[in-house]
Design a protein around this motif. Structure first.
Motif, mmCIF file in Angstrom:
data_model
loop_
_atom_site.group_PDB
_atom_site.id
_atom_site.type_symbol
_atom_site.label_atom_id
_atom_site.label_comp_id
_atom_site.label_asym_id
_atom_site.label_seq_id
_atom_site.Cartn_x
_atom_site.Cartn_y
_atom_site.Cartn_z
ATOM 1 N N GLY A 179 0.842 -1.188 0.000
ATOM 2 C CA GLY A 179 0.000 0.000 0.000
ATOM 3 C C GLY A 179 0.878 1.240 0.000
ATOM 4 N N SER A 180 1.723 1.365 -1.022
ATOM 5 C CA SER A 180 2.782 2.380 -1.018
ATOM 6 C C SER A 180 2.290 3.791 -1.296
ATOM 7 C CB SER A 180 3.872 2.012 -2.032
ATOM 8 O OG SER A 180 3.318 1.681 -3.289
ATOM 9 N N GLY A 181 1.028 3.944 -1.738
ATOM 10 C CA GLY A 181 0.463 5.275 -1.914
ATOM 11 C C GLY A 181 1.304 6.152 -2.812
ATOM 12 N N LYS A 182 1.594 7.360 -2.348
ATOM 13 C CA LYS A 182 2.394 8.310 -3.125
ATOM 14 C C LYS A 182 3.903 8.092 -2.971
ATOM 15 C CE LYS A 182 -0.901 12.174 -3.129
ATOM 16 N NZ LYS A 182 -1.030 13.628 -2.803
ATOM 17 N N ILE A 237 10.699 -1.658 -3.292
ATOM 18 C CA ILE A 237 9.530 -1.918 -4.145
ATOM 19 C C ILE A 237 8.271 -1.456 -3.425
ATOM 20 C CG2 ILE A 237 8.161 -3.682 -5.326
ATOM 21 C CD1 ILE A 237 10.696 -5.432 -5.351
ATOM 22 N N GLY A 238 7.409 -0.752 -4.125
ATOM 23 C CA GLY A 238 6.114 -0.359 -3.589
ATOM 24 C C GLY A 238 4.993 -1.043 -4.352
ATOM 25 N N ILE A 239 3.971 -1.478 -3.644
ATOM 26 C CA ILE A 239 2.799 -2.102 -4.271
ATOM 27 C C ILE A 239 1.581 -1.280 -3.882
ATOM 28 C CG2 ILE A 239 1.420 -4.197 -4.525
ATOM 29 C CD1 ILE A 239 3.873 -5.776 -3.594
ATOM 30 N N GLU A 245 -3.976 6.415 -9.399
ATOM 31 C CA GLU A 245 -3.594 7.811 -9.209
ATOM 32 C C GLU A 245 -2.433 7.936 -8.235
ATOM 33 O OE1 GLU A 245 -5.194 11.989 -7.238
ATOM 34 O OE2 GLU A 245 -6.625 10.383 -7.586
ATOM 35 N N LEU A 246 -2.490 7.207 -7.134
ATOM 36 C CA LEU A 246 -1.429 7.275 -6.139
ATOM 37 C C LEU A 246 -0.131 6.680 -6.676
ATOM 38 C CD1 LEU A 246 -3.368 6.330 -2.873
ATOM 39 C CD2 LEU A 246 -3.002 8.587 -3.894
ATOM 40 N N ASP A 247 -0.243 5.579 -7.408
ATOM 41 C CA ASP A 247 0.951 4.952 -7.973
ATOM 42 C C ASP A 247 1.636 5.880 -8.965
ATOM 43 O OD1 ASP A 247 2.626 2.461 -8.485
ATOM 44 O OD2 ASP A 247 1.870 2.877 -10.503
ATOM 45 N N LEU A 248 0.868 6.587 -9.790
ATOM 46 C CA LEU A 248 1.442 7.522 -10.750
ATOM 47 C C LEU A 248 2.200 8.640 -10.037
ATOM 48 C CD1 LEU A 248 1.836 8.645 -13.596
ATOM 49 C CD2 LEU A 248 -0.422 9.744 -13.391
ATOM 50 N N ILE A 249 1.612 9.173 -8.975
ATOM 51 C CA ILE A 249 2.281 10.239 -8.225
ATOM 52 C C ILE A 249 3.564 9.708 -7.583
ATOM 53 C CG2 ILE A 249 2.073 11.815 -6.264
ATOM 54 C CD1 ILE A 249 -0.931 11.971 -6.882
ATOM 55 N N ALA A 250 3.521 8.471 -7.089
ATOM 56 C CA ALA A 250 4.731 7.874 -6.504
ATOM 57 C C ALA A 250 5.849 7.797 -7.533
ATOM 58 C CB ALA A 250 4.414 6.481 -5.954
ATOM 59 N N THR A 260 7.841 0.837 -8.441
ATOM 60 C CA THR A 260 6.490 0.680 -7.922
ATOM 61 C C THR A 260 5.691 -0.202 -8.860
ATOM 62 O OG1 THR A 260 5.493 2.570 -9.066
ATOM 63 C CG2 THR A 260 6.595 3.019 -6.965
ATOM 64 N N VAL A 261 4.728 -0.895 -8.281
ATOM 65 C CA VAL A 261 3.844 -1.779 -9.037
ATOM 66 C C VAL A 261 2.407 -1.412 -8.710
ATOM 67 C CG1 VAL A 261 3.112 -4.167 -9.413
ATOM 68 C CG2 VAL A 261 5.532 -3.650 -8.987
ATOM 69 N N CYS A 262 1.594 -1.179 -9.720
ATOM 70 C CA CYS A 262 0.177 -0.905 -9.502
ATOM 71 C C CYS A 262 -0.568 -2.225 -9.574
ATOM 72 C CB CYS A 262 -0.349 0.081 -10.546
ATOM 73 S SG CYS A 262 -2.013 0.691 -10.172
#
Length: 254
Positions: free
Chosen positions: A115-118, A134-136, A141-146, A170-172
């Motif tokens: 739940g990596s959010g931004k 790694i962020g999941i 929208e949050l993944d793009l900002i991250a 990051t992975v959406c």
């Protein structure tokens, strides 16, 4: 390596999933009451004074020229967040306190934020020499900002450890379905999931450890659902305070 990215999740689909999840543990009237409560919470959080509160510790963003507070999240993503788990970035001081208590060689571990959010925790993890970061994140929208934040901070290498400068991704997608890397892991949870999804994600992680035994540390900050972690027999308490818990995975047989 991971489940297919979620390009766009209709609100109606999330609402149906939420209703099914709630009805599995509550009566119809109780579920309806909780839904009314979520609607009121959404309206209240949309007020100007609440938006100012969502800026939170904006100093972190100002210093790094990034966007990780909850203030700029769109109404659609905020609503989806209420149906899953609302976006809230970890406080830098708390994150650094947690890392400071871990007597480990960071370079041997891959850091994974569920739940990596931004990307706040990812940027903070980049201050340490993790093998990979790694962020999941479920919400596009949050993944793009991250991703944008990671690109910005990459332009200021002084903010990153040498190991992290080219190893953040990051992975959406849905953490329930992800395939964890077969290497030592530090898995970070900042209360990112409802109880059912949290249990499923931990079960997924347990399967991965059984199939590929390795060292795994689990950090749970803002431990609202501490009982879920404490109920996992393959996790043993390793440390923590009232603000966070640290667990170490025990050796499991395939």
């Amino acid at each position: 390596m991971y489940a297919e990215p979620i390009i766009s999740e209709p609100i109606s689909k999330s609402l149906r999933q939420w209703w099914v999840r709630e009805r599995s543990v509550r009566s119809r009237s109780q579920a309806a009451g909780r839904l009314a409560g979520l609607a009121w919470e959404f309206v209240r959080e949309s007020m100007p004074d609440r938006r100012r509160q969502r800026y939170g510790d904006v100093d972190f963003d100002w210093e790094r020229r990034v966007d990780t507070t909850a203030a700029t999240v769109s109404w659609r993503t905020r609503l989806l967040g209420l149906l899953h788990s609302g976006y809230q970035p970890v406080e830098p001081e708390l994150f650094r306190e947690i890392m400071g208590t871990l007597a480990i060689d960071f370079s041997q571990f891959t850091f994974i934020d569920i739940g990596s959010g931004k990307g706040r925790a990812l940027l903070l993890a980049a201050e340490y020499p993790f093998r990979r970061i790694i962020g999941i994140e479920l919400l596009p929208e949050l993944d793009l900002i991250a991703r944008q934040n990671i690109a910005k901070i990459a332009q200021t290498p002084a903010a990153l450890s040498n190991a992290a400068q080219s190893n953040i991704e990051t992975v959406c997608g849905n953490a329930v379905d992800c395939s964890f890397p077969n290497e030592p892991l530090l898995v970070f949870f900042f209360n990112p999931l409802p109880e059912a999804e949290l249990k499923a994600t931990l079960a997924n992680l347990e399967r991965s450890v059984r199939e590929h035994p390795r060292e795994v540390l689990v950090v749970y900050a803002n431990p609202v659902l501490a009982g879920v972690f404490q109920g996992c027999r393959w996790l043993e308490r390793w440390g923590g305070t009232h603000q966070y818990l640290v667990f170490r995975g025990t050796k499991l047989q395939a």
